[in-house]
Design a protein around this motif. Structure first.
Motif, short mmCIF file in Angstrom:
data_model
loop_
_atom_site.label_atom_id
_atom_site.label_comp_id
_atom_site.label_asym_id
_atom_site.label_seq_id
_atom_site.Cartn_x
_atom_site.Cartn_y
_atom_site.Cartn_z
N GLY A 64 0.82 -1.21 0.00
CA GLY A 64 0.00 0.00 0.00
C GLY A 64 0.86 1.26 0.00
N GLY A 65 0.25 2.37 0.35
CA GLY A 65 0.97 3.65 0.45
C GLY A 65 0.74 4.56 -0.74
N THR A 66 1.04 5.82 -0.55
CA THR A 66 0.78 6.82 -1.60
C THR A 66 1.66 6.58 -2.83
OG1 THR A 66 2.41 8.25 -0.53
CG2 THR A 66 0.12 8.67 0.00
N THR A 67 2.89 6.17 -2.61
CA THR A 67 3.84 6.02 -3.72
C THR A 67 3.39 4.92 -4.68
OG1 THR A 67 5.54 6.58 -2.10
CG2 THR A 67 6.29 5.83 -4.24
N HIS A 154 7.02 -2.41 -3.90
CA HIS A 154 6.77 -2.00 -2.53
C HIS A 154 7.31 -0.62 -2.19
CE1 HIS A 154 10.85 -2.57 -0.81
NE2 HIS A 154 10.99 -3.46 -1.76
N ALA A 185 8.80 -1.62 6.08
CA ALA A 185 8.34 -2.11 4.77
C ALA A 185 7.61 -3.41 4.99
CB ALA A 185 9.52 -2.33 3.83
#
Ligand code: BG6
Length: 256
Positions: A64-67, A154, A185
């Protein structure tokens, strides 16, 4: 065509790859902390790299995450590959569904004419729930898919920033500080030596499974992440390719 030429880039990419002991580093100009155009370039480069390594029937795990969420905007709409399968690298994080691995897997799949598998569960399970869940057939299937994953895409985060995003309690955050957690991570927290010092109790990709994956694509930039990146890369598998920005790259070289 993405323009990421600037003087000294190639040299910096080479030095950084050799210091971090990984296959390749791709650096875009600028700093994602302060420049949205840099974030865009970083995502485009990651998308381009991903497209260059894809093959029919590949299994691609995403975190997940914005990047990572943003990368799905830059892969081309295509039916070029047959039977791509996108899977969530683990259960949810935080409250924002748009940034969860599950959602991101479906975004990639829709764009690239593939299918997807999701893993819906709380980000942090109780001991009991965790051992019960592990026996569930659909969890066993996911674990089996992780064994056969060809590519993982990731993000890498700052440990305390990620703990806050996960709404960790003050005690948990203090504990992370005490054990020296610097980066995060896939739900693992690493200290400055790259040792996994803590893991949130969730179903997902295991550290040792990463070793067997052909392609690891790590995407993270910004001066603020330099410490976290140095920590994570103390232990990252050698086949990792990092897409980052000048901000993180220069800062890593400065503090390493
Ligand atoms: C996610 C990872 O992909 O990205 C986390 O699962 C990581 O482990 C996070 O810390 C970083 O998020 P962002 O929003 O900074 O890209």
């Amino acid at each position: 065509e993405v323009v990421r030429e600037w003087s000294g880039r190639l040299q910096l990419e080479k030095s950084l790859a050799s210091y971090l002991n990984i296959k390749e580093v791709i650096i875009v100009p600028g700093n994602v902390d302060t420049n949205t155009n840099t974030a865009l370039l970083q995502s485009q480069e990651a998308a381009k790299y991903l497209e260059s390594i894809l093959s029919d029937e590949f299994i691609i795990a995403v975190t997940g995450g914005t990047t990572i969420a943003s990368i799905s905007n830059y892969v081309h709409q295509t039916d070029k590959w047959k039977r791509l399968l996108f899977i969530a690298a683990r259960g949810g994080v935080g409250k924002d569904v748009r940034l969860q691995a599950n959602t991101i897997a479906s975004l990639f799949a829709n764009k690239m004419n593939g299918s997807y598998r999701t893993l819906y569960m709380p980000d942090s399970l109780s001991e009991e729930a965790y051992s019960t869940m592990k026996k569930e057939p659909f969890i066993k299937e996911m674990v089996d898919l992780y064994e056969r994953t060809n590519i993982i895409i990731h993000g890498i985060g700052d440990a305390l920033e990620m703990a806050r995003r996960r709404n960790s309690s003050l005690e948990e955050i203090q504990r992370l500080e005490e054990i020296g957690a610097v980066s995060e991570a896939f739900g693992y927290y690493f200290n400055s030596q790259g040792e996994a010092v803590h893991r949130i109790r969730t179903i997902g990709v295991q550290l040792k499974q990463l070793e067997n994956m052909e392609h690891l694509l790590a995407v993270a930039g910004g001066t603020k992440k330099a410490n976290a990146l140095l920590s994570y890369f103390k232990q990252a598998p050698a086949q990792t390719v990092l897409v980052t920005d000048e901000g993180a790259a220069q800062e890593m070289m400065r503090i390493m």
